[in-house]
Scaffold this motif. Structure first.
Motif, PDB file in Angstrom:
ATOM      1  N   ASP A  49       0.879  -1.171   0.076  1.00  0.00           N
ATOM      2  CA  ASP A  49      -0.184   0.028  -0.061  1.00  0.00           C
ATOM      3  C   ASP A  49       0.825   1.222  -0.086  1.00  0.00           C
ATOM      4  O   ASP A  49       0.600   2.403  -0.869  1.00  0.00           O
ATOM      5  CB  ASP A  49      -0.969   0.029   1.329  1.00  0.00           C
ATOM      6  N   SER A  52       2.278   1.697  -3.229  1.00  0.00           N
ATOM      7  CA  SER A  52       1.632   2.217  -4.512  1.00  0.00           C
ATOM      8  C   SER A  52       1.374   3.496  -4.330  1.00  0.00           C
ATOM      9  O   SER A  52       1.040   4.358  -5.267  1.00  0.00           O
ATOM     10  CB  SER A  52       0.066   1.249  -4.332  1.00  0.00           C
ATOM     11  N   GLU A  56       2.204   6.444  -7.102  1.00  0.00           N
ATOM     12  CA  GLU A  56       1.339   7.516  -7.490  1.00  0.00           C
ATOM     13  C   GLU A  56       1.763   8.771  -7.517  1.00  0.00           C
ATOM     14  O   GLU A  56       1.744   9.565  -8.403  1.00  0.00           O
ATOM     15  CB  GLU A  56      -0.124   7.300  -6.769  1.00  0.00           C
TER      16      GLU A  56
END
Length: 121
Positions: A49, A52, A56
């Motif tokens: 998590d 990611s 981003e």
């Protein structure tokens, strides 16, 4: 003979029961959320998590940088075109007599040094 078969059957059942008990304890420790594989999976899930989110953010930053670089490139190309036009227009100008260097007369040896000093300035 039946009695021996019954004793062996009970011993086998007790052995299987003991094996299942040990296996259940190991499986409980294996899936423990703090020390076992469950904990490792939870940690890896949290890391995925975080990665990611970081990816981003990096993609957004790269997109912004790309836009900025594109704008700067366009500005540089515009300035280069203007400079090319200025250089081309400088070639079209005629050479004037004022732009050409004037030869200086050598100072006279018999002249007054004060006069020569003022004439040079």
């Amino acid at each position: 003979m039946e009695m021996i078969a019954d004793i062996l059957l009970v011993a086998g059942a007790l052995g299987a029961g003991f094996y299942c008990f040990i296996l259940a304890r190991r499986l409980t420790r294996f899936t423990d959320l703090e020390n076992g594989v469950g904990g490792a999976v939870a940690v890896l899930s949290a890391q995925v998590d975080d990665l990611s989110k970081t990816l981003e953010q990096a993609q957004n930053s790269a997109g912004d940088s790309s836009k900025s670089l594109g704008e700067l490139t366009e500005r540089a190309e515009d300035v280069a075109r203007r400079l090319e036009l200025l250089v081309a227009s400088m070639h079209d100008l005629p050479q004037s007599a004022a732009a050409a260097p004037q030869p200086q007369a050598p100072p006279q040896e018999n002249a007054d040094p004060v006069f020569v000093r003022h004439a040079r300035n």
